[in-house]
Design a protein around this motif. Structure first.
Motif, PDB file in Angstrom:
ATOM      1  N   PHE A 183       0.658  -1.183  -0.087  1.00  0.00           N
ATOM      2  CA  PHE A 183       0.050  -0.037   0.132  1.00  0.00           C
ATOM      3  C   PHE A 183       0.839   1.303  -0.119  1.00  0.00           C
ATOM      4  N   LYS A 184       0.636   2.214  -0.851  1.00  0.00           N
ATOM      5  CA  LYS A 184       1.284   3.450  -0.960  1.00  0.00           C
ATOM      6  C   LYS A 184       0.556   4.401  -0.088  1.00  0.00           C
ATOM      7  N   ILE A 185       1.031   4.991   0.881  1.00  0.00           N
ATOM      8  CA  ILE A 185       0.366   5.745   1.907  1.00  0.00           C
ATOM      9  C   ILE A 185       1.237   7.178   1.972  1.00  0.00           C
ATOM     10  N   GLY A 186       0.600   8.252   2.029  1.00  0.00           N
ATOM     11  CA  GLY A 186       1.426   9.673   2.209  1.00  0.00           C
ATOM     12  C   GLY A 186       2.041   9.827   3.393  1.00  0.00           C
ATOM     13  N   TYR A 187       3.101  10.598   3.296  1.00  0.00           N
ATOM     14  CA  TYR A 187       3.979  10.741   4.290  1.00  0.00           C
ATOM     15  C   TYR A 187       3.292  11.577   5.580  1.00  0.00           C
ATOM     16  N   GLY A 188       2.009  12.158   5.330  1.00  0.00           N
ATOM     17  CA  GLY A 188       1.540  12.787   6.584  1.00  0.00           C
ATOM     18  C   GLY A 188       1.091  11.844   7.775  1.00  0.00           C
ATOM     19  N   ASP A 223       9.449   0.769   1.741  1.00  0.00           N
ATOM     20  CA  ASP A 223      10.251   1.844   0.836  1.00  0.00           C
ATOM     21  C   ASP A 223       9.773   3.013   1.283  1.00  0.00           C
ATOM     22  N   CYS A 224      10.662   4.324   1.065  1.00  0.00           N
ATOM     23  CA  CYS A 224      10.271   5.353   1.214  1.00  0.00           C
ATOM     24  C   CYS A 224      10.775   6.227  -0.074  1.00  0.00           C
ATOM     25  N   GLY A 225       9.608   6.449  -0.936  1.00  0.00           N
ATOM     26  CA  GLY A 225       9.631   7.121  -2.397  1.00  0.00           C
ATOM     27  C   GLY A 225       9.474   8.378  -2.419  1.00  0.00           C
ATOM     28  N   ASP A 226       9.794   8.908  -3.405  1.00  0.00           N
ATOM     29  CA  ASP A 226       9.513  10.457  -3.524  1.00  0.00           C
ATOM     30  C   ASP A 226       8.055  10.939  -3.039  1.00  0.00           C
ATOM     31  N   HIS A 227       7.092  10.389  -3.171  1.00  0.00           N
ATOM     32  CA  HIS A 227       5.721  10.912  -3.269  1.00  0.00           C
ATOM     33  C   HIS A 227       5.080  10.137  -2.125  1.00  0.00           C
ATOM     34  N   ALA A 228       5.403   8.747  -1.747  1.00  0.00           N
ATOM     35  CA  ALA A 228       4.620   8.108  -1.010  1.00  0.00           C
ATOM     36  C   ALA A 228       5.448   7.007  -0.213  1.00  0.00           C
ATOM     37  N   VAL A 265      -5.768   5.149   0.332  1.00  0.00           N
ATOM     38  CA  VAL A 265      -5.100   4.295  -0.246  1.00  0.00           C
ATOM     39  C   VAL A 265      -4.704   4.326  -1.926  1.00  0.00           C
ATOM     40  N   SER A 266      -5.246   5.641  -2.513  1.00  0.00           N
ATOM     41  CA  SER A 266      -4.981   6.021  -3.636  1.00  0.00           C
ATOM     42  C   SER A 266      -3.791   6.649  -3.820  1.00  0.00           C
ATOM     43  N   THR A 267      -3.259   7.266  -4.969  1.00  0.00           N
ATOM     44  CA  THR A 267      -1.927   7.988  -5.178  1.00  0.00           C
ATOM     45  C   THR A 267      -1.819   8.975  -4.534  1.00  0.00           C
ATOM     46  N   PRO A 268      -0.982   9.356  -3.618  1.00  0.00           N
ATOM     47  CA  PRO A 268      -1.067  10.757  -2.629  1.00  0.00           C
ATOM     48  C   PRO A 268      -0.976  11.841  -3.736  1.00  0.00           C
ATOM     49  N   LEU A 269      -1.686  13.154  -3.083  1.00  0.00           N
ATOM     50  CA  LEU A 269      -1.461  14.203  -4.100  1.00  0.00           C
ATOM     51  C   LEU A 269      -0.301  14.960  -3.648  1.00  0.00           C
ATOM     52  N   THR A 270       0.777  15.081  -4.273  1.00  0.00           N
ATOM     53  CA  THR A 270       2.057  15.474  -3.624  1.00  0.00           C
ATOM     54  C   THR A 270       2.412  17.024  -4.007  1.00  0.00           C
ATOM     55  N   SER A 286      -4.744  23.842  -9.865  1.00  0.00           N
ATOM     56  CA  SER A 286      -4.974  22.571 -10.245  1.00  0.00           C
ATOM     57  C   SER A 286      -4.034  21.577  -9.913  1.00  0.00           C
ATOM     58  N   GLY A 287      -4.582  20.522  -9.069  1.00  0.00           N
ATOM     59  CA  GLY A 287      -3.726  19.529  -8.241  1.00  0.00           C
ATOM     60  C   GLY A 287      -3.193  18.454  -9.523  1.00  0.00           C
ATOM     61  N   SER A 288      -2.137  17.781  -9.260  1.00  0.00           N
ATOM     62  CA  SER A 288      -1.737  16.614 -10.053  1.00  0.00           C
ATOM     63  C   SER A 288      -1.054  15.794  -9.302  1.00  0.00           C
ATOM     64  N   LYS A 289      -1.285  14.527  -9.596  1.00  0.00           N
ATOM     65  CA  LYS A 289      -0.917  13.508  -8.882  1.00  0.00           C
ATOM     66  C   LYS A 289       0.515  12.905  -9.524  1.00  0.00           C
ATOM     67  N   ALA A 290       1.287  12.669  -8.530  1.00  0.00           N
ATOM     68  CA  ALA A 290       2.701  12.129  -9.316  1.00  0.00           C
ATOM     69  C   ALA A 290       2.870  10.741  -8.388  1.00  0.00           C
TER      70      ALA A 290
END
Length: 290
Positions: A183-188, A223-228, A265-270, A286-290
């Motif tokens: 699961f990719k979860i945001g850093y917050g 893993d600690c990726g760039d976006h999640a 559990v969706s792609t975090p808004l970064t 405008s928000g974009s997902k990465a």
């Protein structure tokens, strides 16, 4: 007369072929029942081959076929004709010329059966070929696998199983076969909050799928990726045949519980991109997902 003699030879030849076919299958059933093992495959209990039973079946089949060929030669009186025309030499030349098409798969089948690592009823994954299914049968040249996702049968050359990496979802350890979902979860999100979320996901999935609740789950930050951050939930299967259903149950439980735990559990808004449409215009965001 001649016609009666030919008809008699055809009749006897047919009986030899039929007897050979029935005898080979009778011996296969007998050896499988005596030296095989019982296994549940796709909801049915079946006798499956072991290393001993398959080796004996191959040996008996070769002996029976040799005897049948000798009988057919004697029935048709081809002993002298074969010597004069060098039929055996022609057969040997034909086999040598076509060896690239069948020898590799045939020898691979013998190695697979002899090693006993891949057997009927095993769940295997071949990443390079995108194959994930249950082994239904290992033949002399081919292996038949039933795809776990699409539920259709796949025929694979035996040489492919030796050339490529094959993951076998089988273990002799008491803890059973383990699987996982990332699961990719945001850093917050707080780590304790994430662990509580994944523990409840596992608990709900145990109630609706073939996940072994007696075996403990394992949660790790992989893993600690760039976006999640990538969190892994590992669990133990009751049956490898249910691996797809268990994965679906875990994902569904996570989807249902994300709002309760305040997670996504969706792609975090970064990041947010600001754009201007003109000198005096507004600047909509405008928000974009990465």
């Amino acid at each position: 007369g001649l016609n009666v003699q030919v008809a008699k030879q055809f009749s006897q030849s047919f009986l030899v072929v039929l007897a050979t076919f029935l005898l080979i299958h009778f011996i296969e059933v007998f050896l499988q029942a005596k030296y095989g093992k019982r296994l549940d495959i796709e909801g049915f209990t079946r006798n499956v081959d072991t290393h001993t039973s398959k080796t004996l079946e191959l040996f008996c089949a070769v002996v029976i076929l040799v005897v049948a060929v000798v009988l057919l030669i004697n029935l048709w009186g081809l002993e002298s004709w074969m010597q004069k025309t060098s039929v055996l030499g022609f057969i040997a030349l034909f086999c040598f010329a076509t060896k690239e098409y069948w020898v590799g798969d045939f020898l691979s089948g013998i190695f697979i059966i002899g090693q006993g690592r891949v057997t009927r009823g095993d769940v295997i994954r071949i990443p390079s070929e995108d194959v994930f299914g249950i082994v239904l049968q290992i033949k002399g040249l081919q292996t038949i696998v039933r795809d776990l996702v699409r539920r259709h049968d796949i025929t694979l050359p035996n040489a492919l199983l030796l050339r490529n990496r094959v993951d076998i979802l089988r273990t002799d350890l008491a803890r059973g076969v383990r699987d996982y979902i990332n699961f990719k979860i945001g850093y917050g999100a707080d780590s304790r909050k994430v662990k509580a979320f994944l523990e409840e996901v596992w608990d709900n999935a145990c109630d609706s799928a073939a996940i072994d609740a007696d075996q403990s789950l394992h949660i790790a930050l992989k893993d600690c990726g760039d976006h999640a951050a990538t969190w892994r939930l590992s669990y133990t299967l009751k049956s490898p045949h249910q691996v797809i259903l268990c994965q679906n149950a875990v994902r569904e439980a996570a989807y249902d519980l994300q709002d309760k735990h305040g997670l996504q559990v969706s792609t975090p808004l970064t990041h947010v991109v600001q754009s201007e449409e003109g000198p005096g215009g507004d600047s909509p965001a405008s928000g974009s997902k990465a």
